[in-house]
Design a protein around this motif. Sequence first.
Motif, short mmCIF file in Angstrom:
data_model
loop_
_atom_site.label_atom_id
_atom_site.label_comp_id
_atom_site.label_asym_id
_atom_site.label_seq_id
_atom_site.Cartn_x
_atom_site.Cartn_y
_atom_site.Cartn_z
N MET A 160 0.83 -1.19 0.00
CA MET A 160 0.00 0.00 0.00
C MET A 160 0.87 1.26 0.00
O MET A 160 0.61 2.21 -0.75
N ALA A 161 1.92 1.25 0.82
CA ALA A 161 2.82 2.39 0.85
C ALA A 161 3.47 2.59 -0.52
O ALA A 161 3.64 3.73 -0.99
N LEU A 162 3.84 1.49 -1.17
CA LEU A 162 4.48 1.58 -2.47
C LEU A 162 3.54 2.19 -3.52
O LEU A 162 3.91 3.15 -4.21
N VAL A 163 2.32 1.64 -3.64
CA VAL A 163 1.43 2.13 -4.69
C VAL A 163 0.94 3.54 -4.38
O VAL A 163 0.69 4.33 -5.31
N MET A 164 0.80 3.88 -3.11
CA MET A 164 0.40 5.25 -2.78
C MET A 164 1.49 6.25 -3.15
O MET A 164 1.22 7.33 -3.68
N GLY A 165 2.73 5.88 -2.88
CA GLY A 165 3.84 6.76 -3.24
C GLY A 165 3.98 6.90 -4.74
O GLY A 165 4.15 8.02 -5.26
N ILE A 166 3.91 5.78 -5.47
CA ILE A 166 4.03 5.83 -6.93
C ILE A 166 2.84 6.57 -7.54
O ILE A 166 2.98 7.40 -8.45
N GLY A 167 1.62 6.27 -7.03
CA GLY A 167 0.43 6.90 -7.57
C GLY A 167 0.43 8.40 -7.37
O GLY A 167 -0.11 9.15 -8.21
N ALA A 168 0.99 8.87 -6.24
CA ALA A 168 0.99 10.31 -5.96
C ALA A 168 1.87 11.10 -6.92
O ALA A 168 1.70 12.31 -7.05
N THR A 169 2.80 10.44 -7.61
CA THR A 169 3.67 11.15 -8.55
C THR A 169 2.94 11.52 -9.84
O THR A 169 3.44 12.32 -10.64
N GLY A 170 1.76 10.90 -10.07
CA GLY A 170 0.99 11.21 -11.27
C GLY A 170 1.36 10.38 -12.47
O GLY A 170 0.97 10.73 -13.59
N VAL A 171 2.06 9.27 -12.29
CA VAL A 171 2.43 8.42 -13.43
C VAL A 171 1.21 7.67 -13.94
O VAL A 171 0.15 7.67 -13.31
N ALA A 172 1.37 7.00 -15.06
CA ALA A 172 0.27 6.27 -15.68
C ALA A 172 -0.19 5.12 -14.78
O ALA A 172 0.62 4.51 -14.07
N PRO A 173 -1.49 4.77 -14.81
CA PRO A 173 -2.00 3.67 -13.99
C PRO A 173 -1.28 2.35 -14.25
O PRO A 173 -1.08 1.55 -13.33
N ALA A 351 2.32 4.78 7.37
CA ALA A 351 3.30 4.45 6.33
C ALA A 351 2.83 4.94 4.97
O ALA A 351 3.62 5.48 4.18
N ALA A 352 1.54 4.76 4.67
CA ALA A 352 1.01 5.21 3.38
C ALA A 352 1.07 6.73 3.27
O ALA A 352 1.36 7.28 2.19
N ALA A 353 0.82 7.44 4.37
CA ALA A 353 0.86 8.90 4.34
C ALA A 353 2.25 9.41 4.04
O ALA A 353 2.44 10.37 3.27
N VAL A 354 3.26 8.77 4.64
CA VAL A 354 4.65 9.20 4.41
C VAL A 354 5.02 9.05 2.93
O VAL A 354 5.56 9.97 2.31
N THR A 355 4.75 7.87 2.36
CA THR A 355 5.13 7.65 0.96
C THR A 355 4.28 8.50 0.01
O THR A 355 4.76 8.93 -1.04
N LEU A 358 5.83 11.90 -0.01
CA LEU A 358 7.06 11.84 -0.81
C LEU A 358 6.74 11.79 -2.29
O LEU A 358 7.41 12.44 -3.12
N GLY A 359 5.71 11.02 -2.66
CA GLY A 359 5.33 10.95 -4.06
C GLY A 359 4.86 12.28 -4.59
O GLY A 359 5.17 12.67 -5.74
N LEU A 360 4.11 13.02 -3.79
CA LEU A 360 3.68 14.35 -4.20
C LEU A 360 4.86 15.27 -4.43
O LEU A 360 4.92 16.03 -5.40
N VAL A 361 5.81 15.22 -3.48
CA VAL A 361 7.01 16.07 -3.62
C VAL A 361 7.77 15.76 -4.88
O VAL A 361 8.15 16.65 -5.65
N PHE A 362 8.00 14.46 -5.13
CA PHE A 362 8.75 14.10 -6.33
C PHE A 362 7.94 14.40 -7.58
O PHE A 362 8.51 14.78 -8.63
#
Length: 367
Positions: A160-173, A351-355, A358-362
């Motif tokens: 969950m932390a991984l997909v939340m971080g990756i998803g927050a960057t705005g990459v393709a589904p 854990a999901a909030a932290v990632t 981070l995803g938003l920042v990146f």
Amino acid sequence: MPADAPAAPRPITARDRRRWAQYLVDERAEAQVYRELAARREGEERDILLALAEAEGRHEAHWLEMLGGEPDRLPRPDLRTRVLAVLARRFGSIFVLALAQRAEARSPYDAEPFASATMAADERIHQEVVRGLAARGRRRLSGSFRAAVFGANDGLVSNMALVMGIGATGVAPSFVLFSGVAGLLAGALSMGAGEFVSVRSQRELLAATEPNNDADHVLPDLDLDANELALVYRTRGMSEADARARARAVVGEARDADRSVPYRRAAEEVEGHDVVGRDWGAALSSFLFFASGAVIPLVPWLFGLSGTAAMVLALVLVGVALLATGAMVGLLSGGPPLRRALRQLAIGYAAAAVTYILGLVFGVSMG
């Protein structure tokens, strides 16, 4: 009024009688729970559970006498007892004993003026009896089950932390889904391998420290009064006098029978290995349960969702699963299920909030 009941501290009211009727049906229901559990067990455990049911029957008789016989109308047993009865009838598992342990800890008789001191004491002792029975089940489950529960929880939180971080960057589904599947496989393989090495190492350590029968054939040749076998027993915790007596008895038996007498305590070996569990079983459980936990955050993307909707649904699904695993651990450990469930939920969401942050920042910096 029963002979062992305390003298009535005040006039008996209709409210008292309603309370006694509730006690009566609850005691009957609890006795039935123990009989249902006993029907699924054998030997000593069965006898203990039937003895508990008999004790609840004595309490039932107390309230019957207080009421002056069977009332025309009786209330239903409380919800907790009804749930226990259903679980005992259908499953008869360690979870029922864990729930019964918590139920026995909440005895109403400590503050009940019309209950005897014996009844209040019985309920306290029942808690310890059920705790002992539950502990046996916990020991049987502690190997592979430990790997299963913690594997599922790790899969939930990490993926969950991984997909939340990756998803927050705005990459393709599709990239989020690929990252989640890769995280699932990498984590499951790592967990399985780590659990295999851990359990195998523990079993090897136990094997190296367990007594063996390599010296059995020389026992008849030892001096009956002064022999080093006493030192063996002293290393196992016996006093010097007890060790000498035990060694003398074993050597004497070996001489009389003209054969070796095993002096290893095989029960210690079996119990130690059962507590640790089986290496391949623990590894497979860890792999499968990590994967089963890690796939839950991916469900929204597997069904074609994306963006905020996918992440919100993932959070809901994982939240429900974290509550379930936390409550399960709480039940098995004898702790409050709700508190353990909320703790698991808080850790996972943190854990999901932290990632996610981070995803938003990146995502912003890359944009």
